[in-house]
Design a protein around this motif. Structure first.
Motif, PDB file in Angstrom:
ATOM      1  N   LEU A   1     -74.299 110.104  -8.066  1.00  0.00           N
ATOM      2  CA  LEU A   1     -72.862 109.880  -8.196  1.00  0.00           C
ATOM      3  C   LEU A   1     -72.351 109.020  -7.039  1.00  0.00           C
ATOM      4  CD1 LEU A   1     -70.030 110.290  -9.339  1.00  0.00           C
ATOM      5  CD2 LEU A   1     -69.956 112.481  -8.124  1.00  0.00           C
ATOM      6  N   ILE A   2     -72.778 109.327  -5.844  1.00  0.00           N
ATOM      7  CA  ILE A   2     -72.354 108.555  -4.681  1.00  0.00           C
ATOM      8  C   ILE A   2     -72.811 107.099  -4.797  1.00  0.00           C
ATOM      9  CG2 ILE A   2     -72.690 108.273  -2.184  1.00  0.00           C
ATOM     10  CD1 ILE A   2     -72.770 111.418  -2.113  1.00  0.00           C
ATOM     11  N   ASP A   3     -74.065 106.908  -5.204  1.00  0.00           N
ATOM     12  CA  ASP A   3     -74.569 105.543  -5.365  1.00  0.00           C
ATOM     13  C   ASP A   3     -73.784 104.779  -6.424  1.00  0.00           C
ATOM     14  OD1 ASP A   3     -76.447 105.891  -3.392  1.00  0.00           O
ATOM     15  OD2 ASP A   3     -78.106 106.277  -4.778  1.00  0.00           O
ATOM     16  N   ILE A   4     -73.453 105.442  -7.518  1.00  0.00           N
ATOM     17  CA  ILE A   4     -72.666 104.792  -8.581  1.00  0.00           C
ATOM     18  C   ILE A   4     -71.291 104.402  -8.054  1.00  0.00           C
ATOM     19  CG2 ILE A   4     -71.486 105.192 -10.779  1.00  0.00           C
ATOM     20  CD1 ILE A   4     -73.995 106.879 -11.568  1.00  0.00           C
TER      21      ILE A   4
ATOM     22  N   HIS B   1     -67.065 100.529  -5.550  1.00  0.00           N
ATOM     23  CA  HIS B   1     -65.999 100.790  -4.579  1.00  0.00           C
ATOM     24  C   HIS B   1     -66.507 100.652  -3.144  1.00  0.00           C
ATOM     25  CE1 HIS B   1     -63.495 102.287  -7.819  1.00  0.00           C
ATOM     26  NE2 HIS B   1     -64.394 103.189  -8.138  1.00  0.00           N
ATOM     27  N   SER B   2     -65.562 100.454  -2.254  1.00  0.00           N
ATOM     28  CA  SER B   2     -65.898 100.484  -0.834  1.00  0.00           C
ATOM     29  C   SER B   2     -66.203 101.937  -0.443  1.00  0.00           C
ATOM     30  CB  SER B   2     -64.712  99.971  -0.007  1.00  0.00           C
ATOM     31  OG  SER B   2     -63.661 100.934  -0.019  1.00  0.00           O
ATOM     32  N   PRO B   3     -66.806 102.139   0.732  1.00  0.00           N
ATOM     33  CA  PRO B   3     -67.063 103.513   1.169  1.00  0.00           C
ATOM     34  C   PRO B   3     -65.793 104.371   1.219  1.00  0.00           C
ATOM     35  CG  PRO B   3     -68.362 102.011   2.487  1.00  0.00           C
ATOM     36  CD  PRO B   3     -67.443 101.165   1.633  1.00  0.00           C
ATOM     37  N   ILE B   4     -64.706 103.812   1.714  1.00  0.00           N
ATOM     38  CA  ILE B   4     -63.453 104.579   1.791  1.00  0.00           C
ATOM     39  C   ILE B   4     -62.934 104.907   0.395  1.00  0.00           C
ATOM     40  CG2 ILE B   4     -61.017 104.481   2.494  1.00  0.00           C
ATOM     41  CD1 ILE B   4     -61.994 102.953   5.001  1.00  0.00           C
TER      42      ILE B   4
ATOM     43  N   LEU C   1     -64.159 110.760  -4.598  1.00  0.00           N
ATOM     44  CA  LEU C   1     -64.793 112.078  -4.526  1.00  0.00           C
ATOM     45  C   LEU C   1     -63.756 113.177  -4.281  1.00  0.00           C
ATOM     46  CD1 LEU C   1     -67.983 111.151  -2.507  1.00  0.00           C
ATOM     47  CD2 LEU C   1     -67.909 111.969  -4.879  1.00  0.00           C
ATOM     48  N   ARG C   2     -62.748 112.880  -3.482  1.00  0.00           N
ATOM     49  CA  ARG C   2     -61.669 113.859  -3.262  1.00  0.00           C
ATOM     50  C   ARG C   2     -60.906 114.110  -4.566  1.00  0.00           C
ATOM     51  NH1 ARG C   2     -60.407 111.132   2.291  1.00  0.00           N
ATOM     52  NH2 ARG C   2     -61.484 112.558   3.670  1.00  0.00           N
ATOM     53  N   ASP C   3     -60.648 113.028  -5.319  1.00  0.00           N
ATOM     54  CA  ASP C   3     -59.989 113.173  -6.624  1.00  0.00           C
ATOM     55  C   ASP C   3     -60.824 114.049  -7.555  1.00  0.00           C
ATOM     56  OD1 ASP C   3     -57.965 111.481  -5.733  1.00  0.00           O
ATOM     57  OD2 ASP C   3     -58.747 109.717  -6.803  1.00  0.00           O
ATOM     58  N   LEU C   4     -62.129 113.831  -7.542  1.00  0.00           N
ATOM     59  CA  LEU C   4     -63.013 114.630  -8.382  1.00  0.00           C
ATOM     60  C   LEU C   4     -63.008 116.098  -7.958  1.00  0.00           C
ATOM     61  CD1 LEU C   4     -66.011 112.159  -8.709  1.00  0.00           C
ATOM     62  CD2 LEU C   4     -64.386 112.798 -10.503  1.00  0.00           C
TER      63      LEU C   4
END
Length: 70
Positions: free
Chosen positions: A39-42, A47-50, A56-59
């Motif tokens: 998920l992070i790689d996708i 998207h940028s890292p930020i 991820l916070r939204d999720l």
């Protein structure tokens, strides 16, 4: 843009990750780590890292709301 069933496609990804983990004999914790890393790689592809962290916070908020409904 091609039409697809979002829920069915998501379920197919889950099944693929589960089958891969079973095929490799990985414990459940490892399966969760692989899914999380994927998920992070996708997210980082688009998207940028930020922006990825914000997504991820939204999720996390979505998961929290889902839990509260049950």
């Amino acid at each position: 843009m091609p039409q697809y069933d979002l829920l069915a496609t998501s379920e197919q990804l889950v099944t693929a990750i589960k089958l891969l983990a079973e095929e490799k004999g990985l414990p459940e914790g490892e399966m969760l780590a692989i899914a999380s890393m994927a998920l992070i790689d996708i997210l980082l592809i688009k998207h940028s890292p930020i922006q990825s962290v914000e997504r991820l916070r939204d999720l996390a908020d979505m998961v929290e709301r889902r839990i509260m409904l049950h």
